[in-house]
Scaffold this active site. Structure first.
Site, PDB file in Angstrom:
ATOM      1  N   GLU A  18       1.027  -1.246   0.035  1.00  0.00           N
ATOM      2  CA  GLU A  18      -0.079   0.029   0.139  1.00  0.00           C
ATOM      3  C   GLU A  18       0.999   1.193  -0.209  1.00  0.00           C
ATOM      4  OE1 GLU A  18      -3.469  -0.248   2.082  1.00  0.00           O
ATOM      5  OE2 GLU A  18      -3.428   1.791   2.945  1.00  0.00           O
ATOM      6  N   GLY A 125     -13.174   6.958   6.019  1.00  0.00           N
ATOM      7  CA  GLY A 125     -12.216   7.784   6.239  1.00  0.00           C
ATOM      8  C   GLY A 125     -12.468   8.593   7.414  1.00  0.00           C
TER       9      GLY A 125
END
Length: 317
Positions: A18, A125
């Site tokens: 990532e 988020g």
């Protein structure tokens, strides 16, 4: 190729990474320089994070302040396209609720589909830095499951505009996040797993966990998920400790615990170089145990430390 297809076709534990988009003003070479050393390990896919805008105030000539929205790390869609073309590896863009309207999300999904990208990881988020609690964008999705359902709707040819004629259907494989130590806003672990089950039932095909430093917490989490009827692959997310500041930053930011043994070894270190050695060895031992247990993928949060990840993965492959 979809993440779930990679997993289903694998004969051994896969590797994935990532990355963060570079800060605004940096070129794509920042990503290539980061990933180039890691590509020898043939990752099955590479995740690229998404970042919401931050509110800033710019002083005007008359002394007043003008409110502006700034995204410091733009370019997720473009970076995914570059990774796919440059490395011939499947990218997995993150999609988040915060800072995006449903229409902006739909447009991003259409762009991804045009590029041939058929994987996304959906997340709510975090709250903006100037907010105590998460506040959705006006006209945006409030929860990860709402964002997930929007992606699944598009997979069924359902768009926000009702009058779309002969709508094309998306082909997105959707992943979601899981929290071995419980999402910090969930009242308890049982409720947190119930939320996760709802996302799987809504169409999520796999789970990627928040970082953890005690493998037993991952194993317990998987067992609890299976007991609740969550049967999709659960991918462990892994990150190295490389400096003493992380001993306070990581628990505060990500709401994770550091095992007593790890924190004790770090406290003995006199320099960050020593901490990095301890963190590398800890991550390697974590990875070996997880691979032996047959996890589907070892997913590494590289986040500026590709050399540490390289030192770990070279011992595994």
């Amino acid at each position: 190729m979809k993440v779930i297809e990679h997993i289903n076709q694998a004969k051994d534990t896969l590797i994935s990474f990532e990355v963060l988009p570079p800060l605004k003003g940096k070129g794509i070479n920042a990503i290539y320089n980061h990933l180039d050393p890691l590509m020898e390990f043939k990752p099955s896919f590479i995740n690229v994070t998404y970042h919401r805008s931050e509110t800033m105030f710019k002083k005007q000539a008359d002394g007043s302040f003008n409110k502006i929205e700034v995204r410091k790390r733009p370019g997720t869609v473009g970076i995914c396209a570059a990774i796919m073309q440059h490395y011939n590896v499947d990218p997995v863009p993150h999609l988040i609720c915060g800072g995006f309207t449903r229409e902006e999300t739909e447009n991003a999904l259409i762009d991804l589909a045009f590029l041939g990208i058929d994987n996304v990881l959906v997340l709510r988020g975090d709250a903006a830095k100037n907010e105590t609690f998460f506040e959705p964008e006006p006209g945006g999705n409030r929860y990860a499951i709402d964002l997930l359902k929007q992606v699944i709707d598009l997979n069924h040819g359902i768009y926000l505009e009702e009058e779309v004629k002969d709508p094309g259907k998306g082909t997105f494989c959707v992943g979601v996040a899981g929290y071995p130590e419980k999402h910090f806003e969930a009242p308890n672990k049982a409720t947190d797993i119930a939320y996760l089950k709802a996302k799987v039932e809504a169409g999520a095909e796999y789970v990627v966990t928040q970082m953890f430093f005690d493998n037993q917490k991952y194993f317990d989490f998987v067992q609890s998920c299976r007991a609740a009827g969550i049967n999709v692959p659960i991918i462990p997310g892994l990150k190295p400790i490389t400096n003493k500041k992380q001993m306070t930053i990581l628990p505060r930011t990500f709401h994770v615990d550091l095992p007593d043994e790890l924190s004790a070894e770090i406290m003995k270190c006199k320099a960050d170089a020593d901490v990095e050695l301890v963190g590398t060895e800890w991550l390697l031992n974590q990875s070996r145990e997880l691979k032996k247990a047959g996890v589907p993928v070892l997913h590494y949060y590289t986040l500026g430390k590709p050399k540490v990840i390289w030192n770990v993965v070279k011992e595994l492959v």
